[in-house]
Write a protein that holds these residues in place. Structure first.
Motif, PDB file in Angstrom:
ATOM      1  N   ARG A 250       0.810  -1.220   0.000  1.00  0.00           N
ATOM      2  CA  ARG A 250       0.000   0.000   0.000  1.00  0.00           C
ATOM      3  C   ARG A 250       0.844   1.270   0.000  1.00  0.00           C
ATOM      4  NH1 ARG A 250      -4.603   1.784   4.496  1.00  0.00           N
ATOM      5  NH2 ARG A 250      -5.448   3.516   3.272  1.00  0.00           N
ATOM      6  N   GLY A 251       2.058   1.181   0.574  1.00  0.00           N
ATOM      7  CA  GLY A 251       2.913   2.362   0.674  1.00  0.00           C
ATOM      8  C   GLY A 251       2.600   3.242   1.864  1.00  0.00           C
ATOM      9  N   ILE A 252       1.728   2.766   2.740  1.00  0.00           N
ATOM     10  CA  ILE A 252       1.284   3.549   3.890  1.00  0.00           C
ATOM     11  C   ILE A 252       1.227   2.635   5.111  1.00  0.00           C
ATOM     12  CG2 ILE A 252      -0.628   4.872   4.901  1.00  0.00           C
ATOM     13  CD1 ILE A 252      -1.462   5.462   1.948  1.00  0.00           C
ATOM     14  N   ALA A 253       1.759   3.114   6.238  1.00  0.00           N
ATOM     15  CA  ALA A 253       1.685   2.367   7.488  1.00  0.00           C
ATOM     16  C   ALA A 253       0.617   2.986   8.383  1.00  0.00           C
ATOM     17  CB  ALA A 253       3.030   2.389   8.211  1.00  0.00           C
ATOM     18  N   ILE A 254      -0.209   2.134   8.967  1.00  0.00           N
ATOM     19  CA  ILE A 254      -1.247   2.583   9.891  1.00  0.00           C
ATOM     20  C   ILE A 254      -1.077   1.837  11.204  1.00  0.00           C
ATOM     21  CG2 ILE A 254      -3.726   2.591  10.374  1.00  0.00           C
ATOM     22  CD1 ILE A 254      -4.210   3.063   7.416  1.00  0.00           C
ATOM     23  N   GLU A 255      -1.156   2.584  12.291  1.00  0.00           N
ATOM     24  CA  GLU A 255      -1.025   2.010  13.631  1.00  0.00           C
ATOM     25  C   GLU A 255      -2.279   2.330  14.427  1.00  0.00           C
ATOM     26  OE1 GLU A 255      -0.086   3.202  17.873  1.00  0.00           O
ATOM     27  OE2 GLU A 255       0.795   4.469  16.295  1.00  0.00           O
ATOM     28  N   ARG A 256      -2.817   1.289  15.058  1.00  0.00           N
ATOM     29  CA  ARG A 256      -4.024   1.459  15.875  1.00  0.00           C
ATOM     30  C   ARG A 256      -3.741   1.009  17.306  1.00  0.00           C
ATOM     31  NH1 ARG A 256      -5.615  -0.500  10.922  1.00  0.00           N
ATOM     32  NH2 ARG A 256      -7.248   0.647   9.807  1.00  0.00           N
ATOM     33  N   GLY A 257      -3.441   1.968  18.154  1.00  0.00           N
ATOM     34  CA  GLY A 257      -3.264   1.672  19.572  1.00  0.00           C
ATOM     35  C   GLY A 257      -2.119   0.759  19.899  1.00  0.00           C
ATOM     36  N   GLU A 258      -1.067   0.731  19.086  1.00  0.00           N
ATOM     37  CA  GLU A 258       0.046  -0.186  19.309  1.00  0.00           C
ATOM     38  C   GLU A 258       1.124   0.392  20.219  1.00  0.00           C
ATOM     39  OE1 GLU A 258       1.318  -1.925  15.494  1.00  0.00           O
ATOM     40  OE2 GLU A 258      -0.701  -1.427  14.768  1.00  0.00           O
ATOM     41  N   GLN A 259       1.185   1.715  20.314  1.00  0.00           N
ATOM     42  CA  GLN A 259       2.102   2.348  21.261  1.00  0.00           C
ATOM     43  C   GLN A 259       1.343   2.844  22.490  1.00  0.00           C
ATOM     44  OE1 GLN A 259       4.841   5.474  19.901  1.00  0.00           O
ATOM     45  NE2 GLN A 259       4.503   6.528  21.842  1.00  0.00           N
ATOM     46  N   ARG A 260       0.202   3.488  22.247  1.00  0.00           N
ATOM     47  CA  ARG A 260      -0.702   3.918  23.304  1.00  0.00           C
ATOM     48  C   ARG A 260      -2.115   3.532  22.902  1.00  0.00           C
ATOM     49  NH1 ARG A 260       0.447  10.219  24.204  1.00  0.00           N
ATOM     50  NH2 ARG A 260      -1.775  10.018  24.653  1.00  0.00           N
ATOM     51  N   THR A 261      -2.879   3.033  23.849  1.00  0.00           N
ATOM     52  CA  THR A 261      -4.205   2.505  23.508  1.00  0.00           C
ATOM     53  C   THR A 261      -5.137   3.568  22.939  1.00  0.00           C
ATOM     54  OG1 THR A 261      -4.895   2.848  25.811  1.00  0.00           O
ATOM     55  CG2 THR A 261      -4.083   0.660  25.211  1.00  0.00           C
ATOM     56  N   ASP A 262      -4.912   4.825  23.300  1.00  0.00           N
ATOM     57  CA  ASP A 262      -5.813   5.894  22.860  1.00  0.00           C
ATOM     58  C   ASP A 262      -5.276   6.665  21.658  1.00  0.00           C
ATOM     59  OD1 ASP A 262      -3.696   7.120  24.132  1.00  0.00           O
ATOM     60  OD2 ASP A 262      -4.923   8.500  25.318  1.00  0.00           O
ATOM     61  N   GLN A 263      -4.279   6.116  20.976  1.00  0.00           N
ATOM     62  CA  GLN A 263      -3.607   6.847  19.896  1.00  0.00           C
ATOM     63  C   GLN A 263      -3.500   6.007  18.631  1.00  0.00           C
ATOM     64  OE1 GLN A 263       0.172   9.074  20.806  1.00  0.00           O
ATOM     65  NE2 GLN A 263       1.041   7.569  19.401  1.00  0.00           N
ATOM     66  N   ASN A 264      -3.815   6.616  17.493  1.00  0.00           N
ATOM     67  CA  ASN A 264      -3.620   5.996  16.184  1.00  0.00           C
ATOM     68  C   ASN A 264      -2.643   6.836  15.372  1.00  0.00           C
ATOM     69  OD1 ASN A 264      -5.489   4.021  16.840  1.00  0.00           O
ATOM     70  ND2 ASN A 264      -7.180   5.029  15.780  1.00  0.00           N
TER      71      ASN A 264
END
Length: 247
Positions: free
Chosen positions: A185-199
């Motif tokens: 896709r060329g894009i990285a998406i993170e869902r709560g992997e560092q902080r639960t309330d942060q994407n």
């Protein structure tokens, strides 16, 4: 104990840097005994290295405890100011933060870890600490996806896959699958992997052998659904394209 305590024999310079890193991880001053126990050094060895660092101006003594001095900030500022990546991207990052109304930044791979080279906030966002481990943030995963499988393996051998939340990827095979999708896709998406309330959203690129990533992070309540999957990624891609044009 830290990773340094697992190394059988450390040279004097490595012991010094082990002390510096251990102190940098703490929120305040620390005593000789606590540092010695953490690093599995003798108390005399720990005191000797701290005394040398204090004599050179890199450590302050606060009562009977020690903390790093602001001299490290001076060096960091000088290094960052000489970086073409920083000089070229900072205004574009500011624009990205304003346009998205979130926190935006530039994250750069250094060895097996990452450094937050620049970050900008909007009126409704705040400064965010980006974990130096590459597997648990959008910019970190974007950078890993930009590397070869062999390079990723080297990074993980050095840094591991520590859990930050229940959503953190801690299995190498699962991470490999995620990185494959990011490459496609060329894009990285993170869902709560560092902080639960942060994407977060990030796109990586390379310049003169350095791998970096432009990112946007925000509260999961705001940065989600179509905004996370489509709107913000397009803006990040545009910032990366503009940065590469100007470098």
């Amino acid at each position: 104990m830290t990773e340094w305590s697992q190394v059988p024999t450390l040279s004097a310079p490595k012991k010094t840097f082990a002390l510096i890193e251990a102190m940098a991880d703490r929120d305040g001053p620390v005593g000789v005994s606590a540092l010695a126990d953490e690093l599995d050094f003798t108390r005399s060895t720990t005191y000797k290295h701290l005394a040398t660092l204090r004599e050179l101006g890199y450590v302050r003594k606060v009562g009977v405890e020690y903390s790093l001095s602001y001299r490290f900030v001076l060096f960091g500022t000088r290094i960052r100011g000489r970086s073409p990546l920083y000089r070229t991207s900072n205004e574009l990052i500011d624009q990205l933060a304003e346009t998205t109304n979130e926190t935006a930044g530039l994250f750069v791979k250094q060895g097996s870890y990452g450094v937050n080279l620049y970050q900008s906030t909007s009126d409704s966002s705040e400064t965010v600490e980006i974990d130096e481990h590459l597997h648990c943030t959008a910019p970190g995963k974007a950078i890993l996806a930009h590397l070869s499988d062999e390079q990723v393996e080297d990074v993980l051998d050095a840094s591991g896959l520590p859990a930050r939340t229940d959503n953190t990827i801690t299995d190498a095979d699962v991470l490999a699958s995620d990185l494959s999708n990011i490459r496609e896709r060329g894009i990285a998406i993170e869902r709560g992997e560092q902080r639960t309330d942060q994407n977060g959203v990030a796109v990586a690129f390379e310049h003169d052998g350095e791998v970096a990533a432009v990112y946007v992070v925000g509260h999961a309540d705001r940065l989600s659904n179509k905004r996370l999957e489509e709107n913000i990624p397009g803006m990040v891609l545009g910032t990366v394209r503009r940065t590469k044009e100007l470098l």
